[in-house]
Design a protein around this motif. Structure first.
Motif, PDB file in Angstrom:
ATOM      1  N   UNK A  57       0.841  -1.206   0.000  1.00  0.00           N
ATOM      2  CA  UNK A  57       0.000   0.000   0.000  1.00  0.00           C
ATOM      3  C   UNK A  57       0.869   1.246   0.000  1.00  0.00           C
ATOM      4  N   UNK A  58       0.393   2.255  -0.661  1.00  0.00           N
ATOM      5  CA  UNK A  58       0.997   3.589  -0.866  1.00  0.00           C
ATOM      6  C   UNK A  58       2.102   3.584  -1.899  1.00  0.00           C
ATOM      7  N   UNK A  59       2.441   2.441  -2.457  1.00  0.00           N
ATOM      8  CA  UNK A  59       3.420   2.436  -3.542  1.00  0.00           C
ATOM      9  C   UNK A  59       2.825   3.110  -4.769  1.00  0.00           C
ATOM     10  N   UNK A  60       3.693   3.771  -5.531  1.00  0.00           N
ATOM     11  CA  UNK A  60       3.186   4.444  -6.726  1.00  0.00           C
ATOM     12  C   UNK A  60       4.221   4.414  -7.836  1.00  0.00           C
ATOM     13  N   UNK A  61       3.747   4.492  -9.037  1.00  0.00           N
ATOM     14  CA  UNK A  61       4.579   4.596 -10.232  1.00  0.00           C
ATOM     15  C   UNK A  61       4.120   5.805 -11.031  1.00  0.00           C
ATOM     16  N   UNK A  62       5.093   6.547 -11.546  1.00  0.00           N
ATOM     17  CA  UNK A  62       4.789   7.705 -12.392  1.00  0.00           C
ATOM     18  C   UNK A  62       5.459   7.535 -13.731  1.00  0.00           C
ATOM     19  N   UNK A  63       4.663   7.639 -14.778  1.00  0.00           N
ATOM     20  CA  UNK A  63       5.190   7.650 -16.141  1.00  0.00           C
ATOM     21  C   UNK A  63       5.466   9.105 -16.487  1.00  0.00           C
ATOM     22  N   UNK A  64       6.707   9.396 -16.879  1.00  0.00           N
ATOM     23  CA  UNK A  64       7.094  10.780 -17.156  1.00  0.00           C
ATOM     24  C   UNK A  64       6.205  11.365 -18.230  1.00  0.00           C
ATOM     25  N   UNK A  65       5.720  12.586 -17.959  1.00  0.00           N
ATOM     26  CA  UNK A  65       4.783  13.237 -18.883  1.00  0.00           C
ATOM     27  C   UNK A  65       5.459  13.560 -20.203  1.00  0.00           C
ATOM     28  N   UNK A  66       4.909  13.123 -21.319  1.00  0.00           N
ATOM     29  CA  UNK A  66       5.488  13.448 -22.628  1.00  0.00           C
ATOM     30  C   UNK A  66       5.344  14.934 -22.935  1.00  0.00           C
ATOM     31  N   UNK A  67       6.401  15.495 -23.513  1.00  0.00           N
ATOM     32  CA  UNK A  67       6.354  16.838 -24.087  1.00  0.00           C
ATOM     33  C   UNK A  67       7.052  16.773 -25.428  1.00  0.00           C
TER      34      UNK A  67
END
Lengths: 215, 211
Positions: A57-67
């Motif tokens: 619980x509370x683990x997260x993954x972020x995919x870097x926002x494309x620009x």
């Protein structure tokens, strides 16, 4: 005897007056056209997958926002002429986070179809949740200017953006860029997933979310 | 002495030809001029453009209450200033359409009654109110020096009275003697079954003009 010539006063003749008034009737018309319905569809082969989320619980993954300058899927697949790379950046889909195994995910790409040159509001559901996993979206959608090249990728703010679909004038581009199509725009979507509960290993969890497009 | 035969014959002749020294009947001409027929002629076609979605209940209005003085041939540019002419309301797609402009021709200086009428639409599930958007007709002031022509709002299915322009010198240019102009924007309302995407539609309405 002086003869007097008397003229009959013909000017006093009273003519019958018609009771019918002068009038005109005209059947007239006006024109209008309905705009092409606006739709959004998944671009095949670019279904969104976020990899690497760990099970606590509370683990997260972020995919870097494309620009257009980094983590870019490429002007070709985005149907755009932004001046960014035509093909995907080497770090496209880069994923990281606390409780995330650093790696590569697949941002989602979606196509909006409507009337050429029309303004469209985009709203991606924020905090969609299923199976204990919450999704916060981040991304951008191609915003056309009606002329050759110079397209932008307008960032979603709280999942929302307003863009202009490609017009005929956008379809003329410099060599080496993507090819806009009148009436279309594409949206590339990354974001962050966070689990509130413990998850099972090696399991694919599905989080449904809505994208709404409106004229 | 017998009466003079000559005098008798003259008297008889006078009786036969209706003439005598005391009276005479002759025929003269009276000219009666009828006034000119009143006519209606389109000057600019009404066109909302590609401005409606297909959703049931959509309401789109095009403003027509402030045409340019040059468009409706009025010298009163303070009233006919062109502001918002053709502006599309919230509910439409886009910002500007093209209101219809129509010419009424008749007898200079006379009044006419204009009635704009709606009709059942047969081309799709929508209604059209031609008086929506505040269309107006020019009523000329008949004053060569003043700029006091008025914009008379059209009223759906009810007559309004305007004065046609008088001869040049009484109503100055750009007015045309015997003419006036009216504008139509209108409101399109989509019905409960909606419309078809990417499709051209024609809205119909009627105008009656009478002295």
């Amino acid at each position: 005897m002086n003869n007097k010539l008397k003229a009959m006063a013909a000017g006093l003749i009273v003519l019958p007056i018609s009771l019918n008034s002068f009038a005109a009737d005209a059947a007239l018309t006006g024109a209008f056209k309905t705009i092409k319905d606006v739709t959004i569809t998944q671009v095949a082969g670019h279904e969104m997958v976020i990899n690497g989320l760990q099970m606590s619980a509370t683990n997260s993954c972020t995919v870097t926002t494309p620009t257009t300058g980094a983590n870019w899927p490429g002007d070709t697949v985005m149907l755009a002429s932004t001046g960014g790379t035509a093909l995907p950046s080497s770090n496209y889909g880069a994923t990281s986070g606390a409780g995330c195994s650093t790696g590569t995910s697949v941002p989602g790409i979606f196509e909006i179809d409507g009337a050429a040159g029309a303004s469209v509001d985009i709203a991606v559901q924020n905090n969609a949740s299923a199976g204990g996993i919450t999704f916060v979206p981040a991304g951008c959608a191609i915003d056309y200017d009606g002329n050759a090249d110079g397209d932008l990728c307008t960032a979603l703010t709280a999942g929302a953006a307003t863009i202009t679909l490609a017009a005929v004038g956008d379809q003329t581009v410099s060599a080496g860029n993507g090819q806009p199509v009148a009436g279309k725009s594409r949206l590339v979507l990354a974001g962050t997933v966070t689990t509130a509960i413990g998850l099972s290993a090696a399991t694919a969890y599905v989080v449904p979310f809505d994208i709404t497009v409106t004229y | 002495m017998q009466p003079s035969k000559i005098k008798l014959s003259l008297a008889i002749g006078a009786l036969c030809f209706g003439a005598s020294g005391a009276s005479m009947a002759d025929t003269f001409n009276l000219t009666v001029n009828t006034i000119q027929d009143v006519t209606i002629t389109p000057v600019q076609d009404l066109d909302f453009g590609e401005s409606l979605t297909t959703d049931p209940g959509v309401v789109c209005t095009m403003a027509a209450d402030k045409p340019l003085g040059a468009t409706v041939r009025s010298d009163t540019t303070g009233v006919f200033d062109g502001s918002s002419f053709g502006a599309l309301s919230v509910g439409c797609i886009g910002t500007t359409g093209t209101p219809g402009v129509y010419e009424i021709s008749g007898e200079p200086g006379l009044d006419v009654k204009i009635t704009i009428q709606d009709e059942v639409q047969t081309g799709g599930d929508f209604t059209f109110n031609p008086a929506g958007g505040g269309g107006v007709a020019v009523s000329y002031d008949g004053d060569n020096a003043a700029t006091t022509d008025t914009a008379v709002p059209l009223s759906l299915n009810a007559p309004v009275t305007v004065t046609l322009a008088n001869v040049v010198g009484t109503d100055p240019l750009p007015a045309q003697a015997g003419k006036t102009y009216f504008t139509v924007g209108g409101t399109v309302t989509v019905g409960p079954t909606g419309l078809t995407s990417d499709t051209d539609y024609v809205a119909t309405f009627n105008v009656n003009v009478i002295y």
